[in-house]
Design a protein around this motif. Structure first.
Motif, PDB file in Angstrom:
ATOM      1  N   GLU A   1       0.822  -1.215   0.000  1.00  0.00           N
ATOM      2  CA  GLU A   1       0.000   0.000   0.000  1.00  0.00           C
ATOM      3  C   GLU A   1       0.853   1.262   0.000  1.00  0.00           C
ATOM      4  N   ASN A   2       1.898   1.295   0.796  1.00  0.00           N
ATOM      5  CA  ASN A   2       2.778   2.470   0.803  1.00  0.00           C
ATOM      6  C   ASN A   2       3.499   2.632  -0.533  1.00  0.00           C
TER       7      ASN A   2
ATOM      8  N   ALA B   1       1.091   3.993  -3.057  1.00  0.00           N
ATOM      9  CA  ALA B   1       0.783   5.394  -2.808  1.00  0.00           C
ATOM     10  C   ALA B   1       1.924   6.299  -3.272  1.00  0.00           C
TER      11      ALA B   1
ATOM     12  N   GLU C   1       1.880   6.536  -6.953  1.00  0.00           N
ATOM     13  CA  GLU C   1       0.790   7.416  -7.367  1.00  0.00           C
ATOM     14  C   GLU C   1       1.186   8.881  -7.204  1.00  0.00           C
TER      15      GLU C   1
ATOM     16  N   ARG D   1      -6.610  12.548  -6.858  1.00  0.00           N
ATOM     17  CA  ARG D   1      -5.739  11.381  -6.750  1.00  0.00           C
ATOM     18  C   ARG D   1      -4.627  11.608  -5.724  1.00  0.00           C
TER      19      ARG D   1
ATOM     20  N   ALA E   1      -5.980  11.321  -2.193  1.00  0.00           N
ATOM     21  CA  ALA E   1      -6.216   9.915  -1.842  1.00  0.00           C
ATOM     22  C   ALA E   1      -4.907   9.188  -1.572  1.00  0.00           C
ATOM     23  N   ALA E   2      -3.901   9.457  -2.373  1.00  0.00           N
ATOM     24  CA  ALA E   2      -2.617   8.764  -2.222  1.00  0.00           C
ATOM     25  C   ALA E   2      -1.952   9.096  -0.899  1.00  0.00           C
ATOM     26  N   GLN E   3      -1.896  10.375  -0.550  1.00  0.00           N
ATOM     27  CA  GLN E   3      -1.221  10.729   0.703  1.00  0.00           C
ATOM     28  C   GLN E   3      -2.015  10.221   1.903  1.00  0.00           C
ATOM     29  N   GLY E   4      -3.337  10.059   1.727  1.00  0.00           N
ATOM     30  CA  GLY E   4      -4.150   9.511   2.809  1.00  0.00           C
ATOM     31  C   GLY E   4      -3.909   8.035   3.060  1.00  0.00           C
ATOM     32  N   LYS E   5      -3.341   7.334   2.081  1.00  0.00           N
ATOM     33  CA  LYS E   5      -3.077   5.906   2.221  1.00  0.00           C
ATOM     34  C   LYS E   5      -1.707   5.601   2.834  1.00  0.00           C
TER      35      LYS E   5
ATOM     36  N   ASN F   1       1.083   5.026   5.366  1.00  0.00           N
ATOM     37  CA  ASN F   1       1.031   4.552   6.759  1.00  0.00           C
ATOM     38  C   ASN F   1       2.445   4.220   7.212  1.00  0.00           C
TER      39      ASN F   1
ATOM     40  N   ARG G   1       4.678  12.022   2.437  1.00  0.00           N
ATOM     41  CA  ARG G   1       3.425  12.713   2.745  1.00  0.00           C
ATOM     42  C   ARG G   1       3.602  14.227   2.607  1.00  0.00           C
TER      43      ARG G   1
END
Length: 563
Positions: free
Chosen positions: A122-123, A126, A129, A174, A177-181, A183, A205
């Motif tokens: 996921e990171n 992101a 993206e 986009r 959304a990407a920076q929100g993912k 972690n 981030r």
């Protein structure tokens, strides 16, 4: 018979050892597939190289914003985009070598179900993206309408072009959304895979939010509503806080992983560029201490042969045999006059006045004799659009050509100038004043370059925000003040500097000697697109108002140059 049986037995055993003869022809030393991480690394390198390179076939923004000037072949300084197919080359680099690799990397990593490594998926996705959005935003800011929804599909060789403003708005969605993912508790790219942040999720981030902030400011003149929500959201989520946050690609000492400036200015052995007169004269006018960090190699120039010397009070007037023919002339109050002594230059003092054949010096340190040759030793930049001898003009500072000098994609300096602009415009949720962020941006630039003399520079009436605002003739006044200092602060930043000049319309640049167009506010579309993707090209050219260098893009509302 016994020999025949042995031969047949050996043959059967050989065949049975491989029931697929094609396997015998495989080169087991070659990888059967490229990893997503390798493709991501490759895309990073290509992106950084394309933004950093001074190669005239790929990136001429240092010439266009008049940081550098060509020494011999001046086509690009005169805005020629066609001879070297610059729009085609940038298009190819961004779509094929950056975006396609990022797209493939994303697909491969998304398909990874390995229980050990998939935790970092996921990171990684992101971060990919975020770089994808960065790359597409550059294409929109460079060309206008571009292929987007139908791009990167190898089955579709004739993609349609999407509306630039629509793309830009979608990119902001986009990016959010990407920076929100992201972690920080999960895995990411390794330091060897990510040469910008080493997989540091918190740094990425901030990068995403800083990019979002800039994109929001790009929209300020054309969509205040979207600009405000975008900027406020980015600032709230957290942007760059120091130069340590810069999005910089880490180059190595040896080719091919060295900084492209080192490749093109040192290893090539070529002497294609000198400093441009525009930036040299502006920095001399402002008595900007960063000039010695940006450039190196002052040059000796003759003022003339002395025919007489007279003194009145503390003022000494030196008269020369011929008219002072330097172009540009020394800056009164800044440049010093010299004699050549046995141990080197002897300063006579700062030139305080200048006539056709004379100079004045207050409290001269040594009296020249008749027939002495008086010189100046100063920073001199090449004439814009004209051949400018390498030996007669200053060059870039060696720091810029160090093979390991990082390639900056997004910087804290830029963010602070954007904050100054946001505060000056008003309407954004930003706590400080325009002056505070303006001063902070200049401070960050001095720190980045290791320059001294910050306090005196900020106190200079030509630099001090309040004084400069009061004296500005631009409308609004902050555009000239912030725009000029942003241009100086974004030195060597190619696309970022070009974007700033187009957005803020300052400083007023010099018309090149043989300009082939007005100031280029966009790249024209690639010739190959015109030939092979004609229908889509024609539709896009019509939609943006014509495929010319002077066609202002949807966000570019104003134009203040007189050429």
């Amino acid at each position: 018979m016994k020999k025949l049986i042995l031969i047949l037995t050996a043959a059967v055993m050989a065949v049975s050892c491989s029931d697929n003869l094609e396997e015998l022809n495989q080169n087991i030393k070659d990888p059967t597939a490229v990893s997503g991480e390798s493709l991501f690394s490759s895309a990073q390198k290509q992106l950084a190289d394309q933004f950093v390179t001074p190669n005239v076939n790929l990136n001429n923004n240092r010439l266009w914003v008049q940081y550098l000037q060509e020494t011999t072949y001046t086509d690009e300084s005169n805005y020629d985009q066609v001879t070297r197919a610059i729009p085609d080359n940038h298009w190819r680099e961004m779509y094929r070598d950056v975006l396609k690799d990022l797209d493939e990397a994303s697909q491969i990593i998304a398909a990874n179900e390995d229980p050990i490594t998939s935790e970092s998926n996921e990171n990684k996705l992101a971060i990919i993206e975020i770089l994808t959005v960065f790359s597409y935003s550059n294409l929109v800011e460079t060309y206008g309408d571009v292929p987007y929804t139908e791009a990167l599909d190898i089955e579709n060789l004739l993609p349609k072009y999407d509306d630039a403003k629509t793309i830009y708005a979608d990119l902001i969605v986009r990016l959010t959304a990407a920076q929100g993912k992201l972690n920080a508790s999960n895995g990411s790219f390794t330091a060897g895979q990510d040469l910008i942040y080493g997989g540091d999720v918190d740094k990425w981030r901030k990068f995403a939010n800083s990019l979002k902030f800039r994109m929001g400011m790009v929209l300020a003149d054309v969509d205040p509503g979207l600009s405000t929500t975008t900027v406020n959201s980015a600032l709230e989520a957290g942007v760059f806080e120091s130069n340590a946050d810069n999005g910089s690609y880490k180059y190595s000492a040896a080719a091919p992983n060295n900084n492209p400036m080192n490749d093109n200015l040192i290893l090539s052995g070529r002497k294609d560029y000198v400093a441009a007169r525009t930036i040299i004269e502006k920095m001399k006018e402002l008595d900007d201490p960063r000039i010695e960090k940006y450039f190196a190699g002052k040059v000796d120039l003759q003022l003339g042969e002395v025919v007489s010397v007279t003194t009145s009070g503390t003022t000494t007037t030196i008269t020369f045999k011929d008219k002072i023919g330097l172009d540009p002339l020394p800056v009164v109050g800044v440049d010093e006059a010299y004699l050549q002594g046995p141990d080197g230059r002897i300063s006579l003092g700062v030139i305080t006045a200048m006539g056709e054949k004379t100079i004045d010096i207050e409290n001269i340190t040594q009296m020249p004799a008749v027939e002495d040759i008086v010189t100046v030793f100063l920073y001199k930049g090449g004439s814009i659009g004209k051949p400018s001898p390498y030996a007669g003009n200053v060059k870039v500072n060696p720091r810029l050509t160090d093979p390991t000098e990082p390639g900056v994609l997004l910087s804290f300096v830029e963010v602070e100038f954007l904050k100054a602009e946001a505060a000056a415009r008003g309407g954004y949720n930003i706590a400080g004043t325009a002056k505070e962020y303006y001063d902070a941006a200049i401070t960050a630039s001095f720190e980045f370059w290791g320059a001294e003399g910050l306090a005196d520079y900020l106190a200079n009436p030509l630099v001090d925000y309040d004084t400069a605002i009061a004296n500005s003739t631009s409308d609004p006044k902050w555009k000239e003040v912030i725009g000029t200092q942003a241009w100086l602060g974004l030195y060597n930043r190619t696309f970022a500097a070009w974007l700033s000049v187009r957005r803020l319309d300052y400083p007023i640049l010099t018309k090149p000697a043989s300009a082939e167009s007005g100031f280029p506010v966009r790249y024209t579309y690639p010739a190959q697109e015109q030939t092979l993707n004609t229908t889509s090209y024609n539709a896009a050219a019509s939609a943006i108002g014509g495929d010319t260098p002077e066609t202002r893009l949807f966000w570019d509302k104003y134009y203040t140059f007189d050429f």
